[in-house]
Design a protein around this motif. Structure first.
Motif, PDB file in Angstrom:
ATOM      1  N   LEU A   1      -8.238  17.967  -8.723  1.00  0.00           N
ATOM      2  CA  LEU A   1      -8.159  16.560  -9.106  1.00  0.00           C
ATOM      3  C   LEU A   1      -6.725  16.045  -8.985  1.00  0.00           C
ATOM      4  N   ALA A   2      -5.771  16.832  -9.445  1.00  0.00           N
ATOM      5  CA  ALA A   2      -4.368  16.412  -9.369  1.00  0.00           C
ATOM      6  C   ALA A   2      -3.920  16.245  -7.916  1.00  0.00           C
ATOM      7  N   SER A   3      -4.295  17.199  -7.071  1.00  0.00           N
ATOM      8  CA  SER A   3      -3.884  17.084  -5.666  1.00  0.00           C
ATOM      9  C   SER A   3      -4.606  15.918  -4.994  1.00  0.00           C
ATOM     10  N   SER A   4      -5.833  15.635  -5.406  1.00  0.00           N
ATOM     11  CA  SER A   4      -6.565  14.494  -4.849  1.00  0.00           C
ATOM     12  C   SER A   4      -5.910  13.181  -5.259  1.00  0.00           C
ATOM     13  N   LEU A   5      -5.441  13.104  -6.500  1.00  0.00           N
ATOM     14  CA  LEU A   5      -4.758  11.887  -6.951  1.00  0.00           C
ATOM     15  C   LEU A   5      -3.494  11.638  -6.130  1.00  0.00           C
ATOM     16  N   VAL A   6      -2.709  12.682  -5.910  1.00  0.00           N
ATOM     17  CA  VAL A   6      -1.466  12.536  -5.145  1.00  0.00           C
ATOM     18  C   VAL A   6      -1.768  12.189  -3.690  1.00  0.00           C
ATOM     19  N   ALA A   7      -2.710  12.925  -3.068  1.00  0.00           N
ATOM     20  CA  ALA A   7      -3.029  12.692  -1.659  1.00  0.00           C
ATOM     21  C   ALA A   7      -3.666  11.320  -1.451  1.00  0.00           C
TER      22      ALA A   7
ATOM     23  N   ALA B   1      -3.204   5.798   0.497  1.00  0.00           N
ATOM     24  CA  ALA B   1      -3.374   4.359   0.265  1.00  0.00           C
ATOM     25  C   ALA B   1      -2.058   3.620   0.436  1.00  0.00           C
ATOM     26  N   LEU B   2      -0.966   4.163  -0.097  1.00  0.00           N
ATOM     27  CA  LEU B   2       0.338   3.496   0.013  1.00  0.00           C
ATOM     28  C   LEU B   2       0.810   3.413   1.461  1.00  0.00           C
ATOM     29  N   LEU B   3       0.571   4.471   2.232  1.00  0.00           N
ATOM     30  CA  LEU B   3       1.035   4.477   3.624  1.00  0.00           C
ATOM     31  C   LEU B   3       0.206   3.575   4.533  1.00  0.00           C
ATOM     32  N   THR B   4      -1.065   3.433   4.259  1.00  0.00           N
ATOM     33  CA  THR B   4      -1.935   2.708   5.176  1.00  0.00           C
ATOM     34  C   THR B   4      -2.331   1.312   4.707  1.00  0.00           C
ATOM     35  N   GLN B   5      -1.968   0.913   3.488  1.00  0.00           N
ATOM     36  CA  GLN B   5      -2.389  -0.384   2.945  1.00  0.00           C
ATOM     37  C   GLN B   5      -1.948  -1.564   3.802  1.00  0.00           C
ATOM     38  N   PRO B   6      -0.709  -1.629   4.276  1.00  0.00           N
ATOM     39  CA  PRO B   6      -0.336  -2.798   5.098  1.00  0.00           C
ATOM     40  C   PRO B   6      -1.206  -2.919   6.361  1.00  0.00           C
ATOM     41  N   PHE B   7      -1.494  -1.816   7.000  1.00  0.00           N
ATOM     42  CA  PHE B   7      -2.325  -1.839   8.206  1.00  0.00           C
ATOM     43  C   PHE B   7      -3.765  -2.234   7.861  1.00  0.00           C
ATOM     44  N   ASP B   8      -4.254  -1.734   6.732  1.00  0.00           N
ATOM     45  CA  ASP B   8      -5.603  -2.071   6.312  1.00  0.00           C
ATOM     46  C   ASP B   8      -5.709  -3.549   5.974  1.00  0.00           C
TER      47      ASP B   8
ATOM     48  N   PHE C   1       1.097  -7.903   1.918  1.00  0.00           N
ATOM     49  CA  PHE C   1       0.604  -6.685   2.570  1.00  0.00           C
ATOM     50  C   PHE C   1       0.040  -5.677   1.563  1.00  0.00           C
ATOM     51  N   TRP C   2       0.453  -5.824   0.306  1.00  0.00           N
ATOM     52  CA  TRP C   2       0.021  -4.857  -0.723  1.00  0.00           C
ATOM     53  C   TRP C   2      -1.065  -5.421  -1.623  1.00  0.00           C
ATOM     54  N   THR C   3      -1.632  -6.563  -1.276  1.00  0.00           N
ATOM     55  CA  THR C   3      -2.716  -7.141  -2.054  1.00  0.00           C
ATOM     56  C   THR C   3      -3.927  -6.212  -1.979  1.00  0.00           C
ATOM     57  N   GLY C   4      -4.487  -5.859  -3.136  1.00  0.00           N
ATOM     58  CA  GLY C   4      -5.664  -5.001  -3.189  1.00  0.00           C
ATOM     59  C   GLY C   4      -5.359  -3.516  -3.183  1.00  0.00           C
ATOM     60  N   ILE C   5      -4.118  -3.127  -3.457  1.00  0.00           N
ATOM     61  CA  ILE C   5      -3.741  -1.707  -3.412  1.00  0.00           C
ATOM     62  C   ILE C   5      -4.409  -0.895  -4.527  1.00  0.00           C
ATOM     63  N   VAL C   6      -4.611  -1.489  -5.693  1.00  0.00           N
ATOM     64  CA  VAL C   6      -5.172  -0.724  -6.814  1.00  0.00           C
ATOM     65  C   VAL C   6      -6.618  -0.290  -6.550  1.00  0.00           C
ATOM     66  N   PRO C   7      -7.533  -1.201  -6.187  1.00  0.00           N
ATOM     67  CA  PRO C   7      -8.888  -0.717  -5.917  1.00  0.00           C
ATOM     68  C   PRO C   7      -8.949   0.211  -4.690  1.00  0.00           C
ATOM     69  N   ARG C   8      -8.122  -0.073  -3.684  1.00  0.00           N
ATOM     70  CA  ARG C   8      -8.154   0.769  -2.487  1.00  0.00           C
ATOM     71  C   ARG C   8      -7.632   2.167  -2.780  1.00  0.00           C
ATOM     72  N   SER C   9      -6.577   2.270  -3.590  1.00  0.00           N
ATOM     73  CA  SER C   9      -6.056   3.602  -3.917  1.00  0.00           C
ATOM     74  C   SER C   9      -7.062   4.380  -4.767  1.00  0.00           C
ATOM     75  N   GLY C  10      -7.790   3.672  -5.639  1.00  0.00           N
ATOM     76  CA  GLY C  10      -8.834   4.350  -6.413  1.00  0.00           C
ATOM     77  C   GLY C  10      -9.930   4.906  -5.511  1.00  0.00           C
ATOM     78  N   ARG C  11     -10.344   4.106  -4.513  1.00  0.00           N
ATOM     79  CA  ARG C  11     -11.344   4.580  -3.551  1.00  0.00           C
ATOM     80  C   ARG C  11     -10.816   5.769  -2.752  1.00  0.00           C
ATOM     81  N   CYS C  12      -9.574   5.711  -2.332  1.00  0.00           N
ATOM     82  CA  CYS C  12      -8.992   6.811  -1.543  1.00  0.00           C
ATOM     83  C   CYS C  12      -8.908   8.094  -2.376  1.00  0.00           C
ATOM     84  N   MET C  13      -8.473   7.972  -3.631  1.00  0.00           N
ATOM     85  CA  MET C  13      -8.360   9.165  -4.474  1.00  0.00           C
ATOM     86  C   MET C  13      -9.727   9.797  -4.708  1.00  0.00           C
TER      87      MET C  13
END
Length: 189
Positions: free
Chosen positions: A16-22, A27-34, A71-83
Motif C-alpha cells: 500500500l505504501a509503495s502504491s501511494l508513492v508510485a 499522477a504528478l508527472l502526467t497531470q499536465p499532459f492529461d 495544468f494541475w486542475t483535478g490532480i486530487v481525484p486523479r492521483s487517488g485513481r492512480c494510487m
C-alpha cells in the motif's frame, strides 16, 4: 478468515505504501499532459468548428485560462485513481504470479515465451568423425537419435502389432480384411 491469516499485514502495508508513492508520482508527472488531452477530447467540434488544431494549441488554451495552475486542475481525484490502480494492479500481479508459481503454470519455457515448465533438455548425441568417400577428408556427423527401421526389419522382430494412425498400419488392416484374416491388427478395431 482474518486478513492477516492470508497475508502478513506488513506485506500489505508495504504494498500500500509503495502504491501511494508510485501512484502519486505518476499522477504528478502526467497531470499536465492529461489536462491538455482532456481539453482536446472535449473539443470535438460538435457545436461548431474545432478550436484546437493540436496539442500545442490546446496547451496554450489551458495556460490562457488559468496560468500554470490550470495544468494541475483535478490532480486530487486523479492521483487517488492512480494510487488505487497501482495498488490493485500490483496486488493482482503478485497474487497471480504466486498462484502460477505454485501450480507451475505460465512459467518461462526453454524455447522462450511462456508455457508449462519444461523438463531439462536432453544432451545431444555425440558428434562422430566419419571418413568421406574419397578416404581423405573427415566429416563430423551427429549420431542419429532414433534408429530408422525398414518395414521388413520390423516385421522380422516379431513385435506385437498395434493400432496407429500412420498409413502403413491402415494398409495392413485393409490387406488383412481382403485376405479374410481373423487376426485383428489394431487395438480397438
Amino acid at each position: 478468515a482474518p486478513l492477516t491469516a492470508l497475508t502478513p499485514l506488513s506485506d500489505i502495508a508495504a504494498s500500500l505504501a509503495s502504491s501511494l508513492v508510485a501512484g502519486q508520482g505518476a499522477a504528478l508527472l502526467t497531470q499536465p499532459f492529461d489536462q491538455v488531452k482532456t481539453v482536446m477530447q472535449a473539443d470535438r467540434g460538435v457545436s461548431g468548428p474545432m478550436k484546437h488544431k493540436g496539442f500545442v494549441s490546446a496547451a496554450k488554451s489551458v495556460y490562457d485560462r488559468g496560468g500554470m495552475q490550470a495544468f494541475w486542475t483535478g490532480i486530487v481525484p486523479r492521483s487517488g485513481r492512480c494510487m488505487a490502480a497501482v495498488f490493485i494492479l500490483g496486488e493482482t500481479q503478485y497474487r497471480l504470479s504466486q498462484f502460477c508459481e505454485h501450480y507451475k503454470i505460465l512459467m518461462p519455457s526453454d524455447e522462450g515465451g511462456l508455457g508449462r515448465r519444461q523438463t531439462p533438455p536432453r544432451t545431444p548425441p555425440p558428434i562422430l568423425p566419419t571418413v568421406d568417400q574419397s578416404g581423405e577428408a573427415v566429416q563430423l556427423r551427429r549420431e542419429p537419435t532414433v534408429k530408422k527401421y525398414k518395414t521388413d526389419e520390423l516385421k522380422n522382430l516379431g513385435l506385437p502389432r498395434h493400432g496407429t494412425s500412420d498409413m502403413s498400419s491402415r494398409v495392413d488392416r485393409m490387406n488383412d480384411a481382403k485376405k479374410g484374416s481373423t487376426e485383428v491388427s489394431g487395438v480397438g478395431h
